[in-house]
Design a protein around this motif. Structure first.
Motif, PDB file in Angstrom:
ATOM      1  N   ARG A  18     116.992 102.442 123.713  1.00  0.00           N
ATOM      2  CA  ARG A  18     115.643 101.628 124.129  1.00  0.00           C
ATOM      3  C   ARG A  18     116.072 100.351 124.709  1.00  0.00           C
ATOM      4  NH1 ARG A  18     114.640 102.345 118.602  1.00  0.00           N
ATOM      5  NH2 ARG A  18     114.883 104.575 119.166  1.00  0.00           N
ATOM      6  N   VAL A  19     116.936  99.793 124.115  1.00  0.00           N
ATOM      7  CA  VAL A  19     117.354  98.302 124.011  1.00  0.00           C
ATOM      8  C   VAL A  19     117.038  97.985 125.564  1.00  0.00           C
ATOM      9  CG1 VAL A  19     118.345  95.817 123.634  1.00  0.00           C
ATOM     10  CG2 VAL A  19     117.880  97.541 121.724  1.00  0.00           C
ATOM     11  N   THR A  20     118.005  97.905 125.959  1.00  0.00           N
ATOM     12  CA  THR A  20     118.185  98.394 127.633  1.00  0.00           C
ATOM     13  C   THR A  20     117.178  98.638 128.601  1.00  0.00           C
ATOM     14  OG1 THR A  20     120.551  99.052 127.670  1.00  0.00           O
ATOM     15  CG2 THR A  20     119.240  99.899 129.986  1.00  0.00           C
ATOM     16  N   PHE A 155     117.759  98.272 135.708  1.00  0.00           N
ATOM     17  CA  PHE A 155     118.076  99.349 134.497  1.00  0.00           C
ATOM     18  C   PHE A 155     119.938  99.417 134.834  1.00  0.00           C
ATOM     19  CE2 PHE A 155     119.524 103.502 133.740  1.00  0.00           C
ATOM     20  CZ  PHE A 155     118.504 103.759 132.260  1.00  0.00           C
ATOM     21  N   LYS A 156     119.916  99.381 135.761  1.00  0.00           N
ATOM     22  CA  LYS A 156     121.554  99.372 135.791  1.00  0.00           C
ATOM     23  C   LYS A 156     122.097  98.090 135.932  1.00  0.00           C
ATOM     24  CE  LYS A 156     121.762 100.852 139.740  1.00  0.00           C
ATOM     25  NZ  LYS A 156     122.010 101.464 141.574  1.00  0.00           N
ATOM     26  N   ASP A 157     121.245  96.596 136.005  1.00  0.00           N
ATOM     27  CA  ASP A 157     122.535  95.503 136.247  1.00  0.00           C
ATOM     28  C   ASP A 157     122.108  94.806 134.966  1.00  0.00           C
ATOM     29  OD1 ASP A 157     123.554  96.015 138.374  1.00  0.00           O
ATOM     30  OD2 ASP A 157     122.127  94.417 139.207  1.00  0.00           O
ATOM     31  N   SER A 158     121.089  95.406 133.901  1.00  0.00           N
ATOM     32  CA  SER A 158     120.653  95.093 132.775  1.00  0.00           C
ATOM     33  C   SER A 158     121.846  95.208 131.269  1.00  0.00           C
ATOM     34  CB  SER A 158     119.629  95.589 131.841  1.00  0.00           C
ATOM     35  OG  SER A 158     119.577  97.417 131.881  1.00  0.00           O
ATOM     36  N   ALA A 159     123.066  95.785 131.938  1.00  0.00           N
ATOM     37  CA  ALA A 159     123.794  95.876 131.248  1.00  0.00           C
ATOM     38  C   ALA A 159     124.908  94.286 130.717  1.00  0.00           C
ATOM     39  CB  ALA A 159     125.482  96.917 132.081  1.00  0.00           C
ATOM     40  N   VAL A 160     125.051  93.733 132.257  1.00  0.00           N
ATOM     41  CA  VAL A 160     125.178  92.254 132.024  1.00  0.00           C
ATOM     42  C   VAL A 160     125.000  91.720 130.988  1.00  0.00           C
ATOM     43  CG1 VAL A 160     125.708  91.962 134.669  1.00  0.00           C
ATOM     44  CG2 VAL A 160     123.612  91.241 133.482  1.00  0.00           C
ATOM     45  N   LEU A 161     123.468  91.814 130.058  1.00  0.00           N
ATOM     46  CA  LEU A 161     123.061  90.931 129.132  1.00  0.00           C
ATOM     47  C   LEU A 161     123.588  91.225 127.824  1.00  0.00           C
ATOM     48  CD1 LEU A 161     119.561  91.953 129.195  1.00  0.00           C
ATOM     49  CD2 LEU A 161     120.478  90.513 130.449  1.00  0.00           C
ATOM     50  N   THR A 165     125.960  88.940 124.132  1.00  0.00           N
ATOM     51  CA  THR A 165     125.495  89.188 122.580  1.00  0.00           C
ATOM     52  C   THR A 165     124.542  90.242 122.402  1.00  0.00           C
ATOM     53  OG1 THR A 165     124.278  87.465 121.594  1.00  0.00           O
ATOM     54  CG2 THR A 165     126.710  87.327 121.851  1.00  0.00           C
ATOM     55  N   ILE A 166     123.333  90.552 123.850  1.00  0.00           N
ATOM     56  CA  ILE A 166     122.389  91.579 123.329  1.00  0.00           C
ATOM     57  C   ILE A 166     123.124  92.502 123.218  1.00  0.00           C
ATOM     58  CG2 ILE A 166     120.404  92.792 124.011  1.00  0.00           C
ATOM     59  CD1 ILE A 166     120.395  90.125 125.818  1.00  0.00           C
ATOM     60  N   MET A 167     122.322  94.044 122.074  1.00  0.00           N
ATOM     61  CA  MET A 167     123.408  95.173 122.117  1.00  0.00           C
ATOM     62  C   MET A 167     122.263  95.996 122.651  1.00  0.00           C
ATOM     63  SD  MET A 167     126.247  95.393 119.621  1.00  0.00           S
ATOM     64  CE  MET A 167     126.675  94.079 120.491  1.00  0.00           C
ATOM     65  N   GLU A 168     121.717  95.643 123.912  1.00  0.00           N
ATOM     66  CA  GLU A 168     121.741  97.418 124.915  1.00  0.00           C
ATOM     67  C   GLU A 168     122.862  98.008 124.807  1.00  0.00           C
ATOM     68  OE1 GLU A 168     124.553  96.180 126.750  1.00  0.00           O
ATOM     69  OE2 GLU A 168     123.593  96.661 127.692  1.00  0.00           O
ATOM     70  N   GLY A 171     126.210  96.973 125.328  1.00  0.00           N
ATOM     71  CA  GLY A 171     127.061  95.704 124.057  1.00  0.00           C
ATOM     72  C   GLY A 171     127.140  97.091 122.665  1.00  0.00           C
ATOM     73  N   THR A 172     125.929  98.249 122.707  1.00  0.00           N
ATOM     74  CA  THR A 172     126.420  99.266 121.702  1.00  0.00           C
ATOM     75  C   THR A 172     127.485 100.183 121.519  1.00  0.00           C
ATOM     76  OG1 THR A 172     123.583  99.501 121.169  1.00  0.00           O
ATOM     77  CG2 THR A 172     125.300 101.853 120.097  1.00  0.00           C
ATOM     78  N   THR A 173     127.896 100.360 122.763  1.00  0.00           N
ATOM     79  CA  THR A 173     129.540 101.327 123.435  1.00  0.00           C
ATOM     80  C   THR A 173     130.015  99.993 123.127  1.00  0.00           C
ATOM     81  OG1 THR A 173     127.895 102.559 124.668  1.00  0.00           O
ATOM     82  CG2 THR A 173     129.641 102.445 125.159  1.00  0.00           C
TER      83      THR A 173
END
Lengths: 219, 219
Positions: A18-20, A155-161, A165-168, A171-173
């Motif tokens: 959801r954060v992602t 959407f895919k690249d937002s993983a760098v957030l 320290t963002i728990m997208e 990060g959650t995983t």
């Protein structure tokens, strides 16, 4: 794959997703607005601003999103610009992708025949009305596939957030894995979650694009 | 900035350059193979290549890096962060490059193929002597963009502990050894400078590739 474990942490992964998604949508809104502004500056060749923007766009497109993210996260607070990590993340995503959106939008604008502008002028429509009611409705549909592809990339690249320290989703995983050590299960599930959204979306875009092409060919 | 810091950052730049070079070397043969498979006569080969491309483009390079770095060791394949880094970036880029090459191959006019067929050339000769030499100048600009994307994505290896440019700069900046503004400005300028030889190389190849081509209308 440990399915029982996966089931127990699935709500948390969904929370990350959801954060992602929220970060992506916020970033997309920023990218669209900024992209439109940049495209307008470039299409109308606003003096000075046009040159500055062109250089900035080139610089942003040739440097990593991660480096831009770090720059905004660590440097901006030094100059009194304080946002929480999530806002910085959405802003960085938006800024980065606005440069790509601008290029697509510029193409759309330039594809609208000059005569349309001239006709509006003759009819006495204001510049803003012309843009909003005549030019944009013609410029936007052809670039929708490109813009949607950018949305999928975002959407895919937002993983760098995760790096700030963002728990997208990533990060959650990563967080869950650091306590349970269920790397295979967690990271595979995460990859599939990205895939399940990105894959059908890009196939959909390609279908739409093919239909759009068919229509123009027939017309 | 003392000598130790400067040396470590320069070492980081070298690691980044190595990761990018090796990733491109991994990507090139894979991309050509997959592109040829995408235009194969055999449905199964075409299907397999499509799955390869879609899977790799369905998730980001970062997610793939994490998967390889954390999951492969659990499955019994020990892999260093550096190797994981350039292999994943290379394989990821190969999917994008394959689509570029495929597009360029399909852009070669059909009569060229028919003529080659009439002359009794084998499929291999047709591909290597007729189709690819004509597709080469068409694919170069877009391949240049893929190479720039590899440079940009290379910053992600810092997140799986590879001591590249980004990781070294971030390390010194976040521990207060060097000023953050200076550090992250340096990081962005550094990547910009690293992108210059790639862009130049691309232009040089483009110029060379058109040496022997004469198109109607020009030279």
């Amino acid at each position: 794959m440990d399915l029982d474990y996966l089931q127990s942490v699935f709500p948390e992964l969904l929370g990350g997703l959801r954060v992602t998604v929220v970060a992506t949508l916020l970033g997309a809104a920023i990218a669209l607005v900024l992209g439109l502004l940049i495209a307008c500056v470039q299409v109308f060749r606003v003096p000075v601003v046009h040159q500055v923007v062109t250089v900035l766009v080139l610089a942003i497109r040739n440097t990593p999103l991660l480096a831009q993210l770090f720059f905004m996260y660590y440097v901006l607070p030094r100059y009194g610009i304080r946002f929480d990590a999530f806002t910085i993340g959405a802003l960085a995503l938006g800024l980065h992708f606005s440069c790509y959106a601008a290029q697509a939008l510029k193409g759309g604008f330039l594809a609208v025949p000059k005569g349309q502008w001239e006709a509006c002028q003759v009819l006495g429509l204001g510049n803003l009305t012309t843009l909003r009611s005549v030019v944009l409705p013609q410029a936007l549909p052809p670039v929708i596939p490109t813009l949607t592809n950018l949305l999928i990339s975002m959407f895919k690249d937002s993983a760098v957030l995760y790096a700030i320290t963002i728990m997208e989703l990533l990060g959650t995983t990563r967080n869950l894995a650091s306590t349970s050590f269920q790397y295979t299960t967690l990271f595979t599930a995460m990859g599939l979650m990205y895939l399940v959204i990105a894959l059908p979306a890009s196939i959909g875009v390609r279908r739409y694009e093919r239909r759009l092409n068919d229509r123009t060919v027939r017309a | 900035m003392n000598e130790v810091v400067l040396r470590s950052i320069l070492d980081g730049v070298v690691v980044t350059a190595e990761v990018v070079t090796l990733a491109i070397l991994v990507a090139a043969p894979l991309a050509l193979t997959v592109a040829l498979a995408r235009v194969s006569r055999f449905k199964l080969v075409r299907g397999a290549a499509l799955v390869y491309v879609e899977f790799l483009r369905g998730t980001s390079a970062l997610v793939q890096l994490f998967w390889v770095y954390f999951v492969l060791p659990e499955l019994g394949f020990a892999i260093s962060a550096f190797v994981a880094g350039f292999v994943v970036l290379g394989v990821n880029a190969s999917a994008y490059a394959a689509e570029v090459i495929r597009g360029a191959i399909l852009a070669v006019p059909r009569p060229q193929l028919e003529a080659a067929g009439v002359l009794g050339l084998s499929t291999t000769t047709t591909m290597s002597r007729v189709v690819l030499p004509q597709a080469w100048p068409v694919m170069l600009p877009a391949l240049g963009n893929v190479a720039i994307d590899v440079l940009k994505a290379s910053a992600l290896v810092s997140l799986i502990t590879v001591s590249d440019f980004t990781r070294e700069v971030t390390r010194w900046a976040t521990t207060g050894v060097i000023d953050v503004t200076l550090a992250f400005s340096l990081l962005l300028v550094g990547y910009l400078l690293l992108s210059v030889p790639i862009t130049w190389g691309g232009h040089l190849l483009e110029k060379r590739s058109r040496r022997h081509l004469s198109t109607f209308g020009e030279g």
